[in-house]
Scaffold this motif. Sequence first.
Motif, PDB file in Angstrom:
ATOM      1  N   HIS A   1      -6.570   3.946  -5.792  1.00 47.73           N
ATOM      2  CA  HIS A   1      -5.146   3.747  -6.034  1.00 47.73           C
ATOM      3  C   HIS A   1      -4.358   5.033  -5.777  1.00 47.73           C
ATOM      4  O   HIS A   1      -4.782   6.124  -6.170  1.00 47.73           O
ATOM      5  CB  HIS A   1      -4.892   3.306  -7.482  1.00 47.73           C
TER       6      HIS A   1
ATOM      7  N   PRO B   1      -2.071   3.683   1.742  1.00 48.82           N
ATOM      8  CA  PRO B   1      -1.158   2.567   1.476  1.00 48.82           C
ATOM      9  C   PRO B   1      -1.368   1.888   0.122  1.00 48.82           C
ATOM     10  O   PRO B   1      -0.659   0.923  -0.171  1.00 48.82           O
ATOM     11  CB  PRO B   1      -1.491   1.593   2.626  1.00 48.82           C
ATOM     12  N   LEU B   2      -2.297   2.341  -0.689  1.00 51.44           N
ATOM     13  CA  LEU B   2      -2.646   1.606  -1.919  1.00 51.44           C
ATOM     14  C   LEU B   2      -1.735   2.026  -3.073  1.00 51.44           C
ATOM     15  O   LEU B   2      -2.172   2.599  -4.084  1.00 51.44           O
ATOM     16  CB  LEU B   2      -4.125   1.793  -2.248  1.00 51.44           C
ATOM     17  N   THR B   3      -0.445   1.735  -2.886  1.00 46.05           N
ATOM     18  CA  THR B   3       0.611   2.199  -3.799  1.00 46.05           C
ATOM     19  C   THR B   3       1.399   1.010  -4.342  1.00 46.05           C
ATOM     20  O   THR B   3       1.240  -0.128  -3.895  1.00 46.05           O
ATOM     21  CB  THR B   3       1.580   3.120  -3.040  1.00 46.05           C
TER      22      THR B   3
ATOM     23  N   GLU C   1       4.453   0.179  -3.867  1.00 45.24           N
ATOM     24  CA  GLU C   1       5.261  -0.534  -2.869  1.00 45.24           C
ATOM     25  C   GLU C   1       4.474  -1.680  -2.246  1.00 45.24           C
ATOM     26  O   GLU C   1       5.043  -2.669  -1.806  1.00 45.24           O
ATOM     27  CB  GLU C   1       5.711   0.386  -1.714  1.00 45.24           C
ATOM     28  N   ASN C   2       3.168  -1.531  -2.181  1.00 46.53           N
ATOM     29  CA  ASN C   2       2.326  -2.578  -1.597  1.00 46.53           C
ATOM     30  C   ASN C   2       1.655  -3.457  -2.651  1.00 46.53           C
ATOM     31  O   ASN C   2       0.707  -4.189  -2.335  1.00 46.53           O
ATOM     32  CB  ASN C   2       1.285  -1.956  -0.676  1.00 46.53           C
ATOM     33  N   GLY C   3       2.137  -3.374  -3.896  1.00 46.61           N
ATOM     34  CA  GLY C   3       1.647  -4.284  -4.933  1.00 46.61           C
ATOM     35  C   GLY C   3       0.501  -3.739  -5.769  1.00 46.61           C
ATOM     36  O   GLY C   3      -0.052  -4.461  -6.589  1.00 46.61           O
TER      37      GLY C   3
ATOM     38  N   ILE D   1      -7.044  -7.340  -0.087  1.00 47.29           N
ATOM     39  CA  ILE D   1      -5.725  -6.946   0.416  1.00 47.29           C
ATOM     40  C   ILE D   1      -5.694  -5.426   0.623  1.00 47.29           C
ATOM     41  O   ILE D   1      -5.139  -4.925   1.609  1.00 47.29           O
ATOM     42  CB  ILE D   1      -4.623  -7.420  -0.553  1.00 47.29           C
ATOM     43  N   ALA D   2      -6.338  -4.702  -0.287  1.00 49.84           N
ATOM     44  CA  ALA D   2      -6.430  -3.244  -0.132  1.00 49.84           C
ATOM     45  C   ALA D   2      -7.189  -2.892   1.146  1.00 49.84           C
ATOM     46  O   ALA D   2      -6.776  -2.006   1.916  1.00 49.84           O
ATOM     47  CB  ALA D   2      -7.113  -2.640  -1.356  1.00 49.84           C
TER      48      ALA D   2
ATOM     49  N   LEU E   1      -5.165  -3.288   4.278  1.00 46.38           N
ATOM     50  CA  LEU E   1      -4.208  -2.195   4.513  1.00 46.38           C
ATOM     51  C   LEU E   1      -4.895  -0.939   5.039  1.00 46.38           C
ATOM     52  O   LEU E   1      -4.285  -0.146   5.754  1.00 46.38           O
ATOM     53  CB  LEU E   1      -3.452  -1.872   3.216  1.00 46.38           C
TER      54      LEU E   1
END
Length: 605
Positions: free
Chosen positions: A357, A361-363, A365-367, A380-381, A384
């Motif tokens: 985390h 992109p694992l933030t 903003e991306n859920g 999903i992670a 990304l």
Amino acid sequence: HQGNAAPASRYRFDELAWGNDETHHVADGYDAQVLLRWGDPITADAPEFDVMNQTAAAQLKQFGYNNDYVGFVPLNDDGTRGLLCVNHEYTNEEVMFPGLGRQDRAGFSGMTPELIDIEMAAHGGSVVEIAKDASGVWQVVRDGKMNRRISPLDTAMTIDGPAAGHARLQTNDDPTGTKVIGTLNNCAGGMTPWGTWLMAEENFHGYYWTDNLDADGKPVIDPTSREAASQKRYGVPGMWYAWGQKYDRFNIDKEPHAPNKFGWVVEVDPMDPTSTPIKHTALGRFRHEGAETTVSSDGRLVIYMGDDNRFDYQYKYVSGGKVSGDRAANSKLLSDGTLYVARFEEDGTVLWLPLIHGAGPLTAENGFNDQGDVMIDTRIAADLLGATPMDRPEDAQPRGDGTAYIMLTNNTKRGEDDLNAANPRAKSSFGHIIEIKEQGGNHAATMGTWSILVKCGDPSLAEVGAQWNPDTSENGWFGSPDNCAIDADGRLWVSTDQGGSWAKTGKSDGLYAVETEGDARGTSKLFFRCPVGGEMCGPYFTDDGETLFVAVQHPGTDGTKNLAGFERNSTFEDPATRWPDFDPAMPPRPAVVVITKQGGGKIAV
Ligand code: FEO
Ligand code: CA
Ligand code: CA
Ligand code: CA
């Protein structure tokens, strides 16, 4: 050398002839004995199996259905007594219960509340003590003190790791988000170096129900729900089973967080029959095929895990701490570590990308608000991070030297424009096997190299595009690798699950010896084959290499059409085979088979 094996082969047995009929076959010189069948009593007080009067209460004391993973924990120094740990992946009600036939998934006509409970009780796992008798034959120890059943009906479990207690794991039954009843669709698995059993939860999505359907009867996902994107990516609700009609915990209209409690790897201590199994969220949530373990050259626990879905990914988990002689400390290794997903580069490099985390992109903003979200929505992670979409990663088996074998079973949906070097065939019906060599021989490395060991299917048909060592005979080639094992001599064994497409090969599923070394690399030899409609699961070798357990799953069901006079869609009343009992009053029964060499000694050495 024995038999007619080529001198280069390290697998010394006479290859079995391919075929497909009502029973099982093993290579000459071996005994293949049926050890445990669906319904066999596994506790001293269990009733005998009465298929016409089965109850959930009886099933909870009897061996479950569709045996898949098989593990073994020795209980004495010479390995003649031990605990068999067996997953029961799913049920085939059409051959379990009289009068039902293949259920209409929209209505499940004929499924009663009691039949639902019997189905649930037949899922999960079994721990069964077995021992060699005076003549060296393996027998079930029915009053074994550690014998137990694990099921989605009544086995309480705890949840640990980064997602434990997460708001998205909280339900009406469990406001803490740390508890769950049961495990299901336990496909392959693994044993840890300290003797605990890992059960992988695979097609969990299939067990969820909704009454919110569109005009075509397809589930409607509420787009405003926090779970919408996750449910879509994971295929929830699948509505394969009617359980959600009876139990709110399988109905997403009532319990939208309930599916987040499944799709994990479960650890069971088979030595303690009162122990509470643990779902380890640090290992990620996806359609876990298996969880085979090894210890890296720097002492850490490493677990290779496939996500069995078309275009999904290969993962591995690396513990933060090191494996030691302290059993309690070792179990914490499954709670604190790093999950990686594989990117197979075109140049033969494999990169292991960490799912952490806040990184990349694992933030939010991306859920992903926290590491719990990253673990709940592992897929999903991984999307990304740019992981490589694979041809259905099934079992993956590490070997102590930093090598791992990845079974890619098939992917008939892959188009010419989705090809990549690691998944090189369009509309692949037969799959392939990838070999990974981790950098420095260290399973904890974050990069390595990869190559294709074999491309499966019939090598005599150019359009199939198979790739085998040319010494592979017409008996030895196969399609759809699924489970695999490495024996005590470091040799690879692969079992197959062709599903409904077996008619494309005409071969039954079976167990094959696949050479990985030297001039014979890429040869395969058939050792054991299943009865018609059965899938080959297991395999598992004891540490001394003298006993091999295989599991025949769903005999008489898979695509039993066109060949040898068998017709499609077996029923209880008219199955394609009545293996292994061949009793007109008994349907086919999934069963574990134990294989030993006549006269003793190691298998195929
Ligand atoms: Fe349950 Fe992927 O086989
Ligand atoms: Ca499998
Ligand atoms: Ca499979
Ligand atoms: Ca199957």
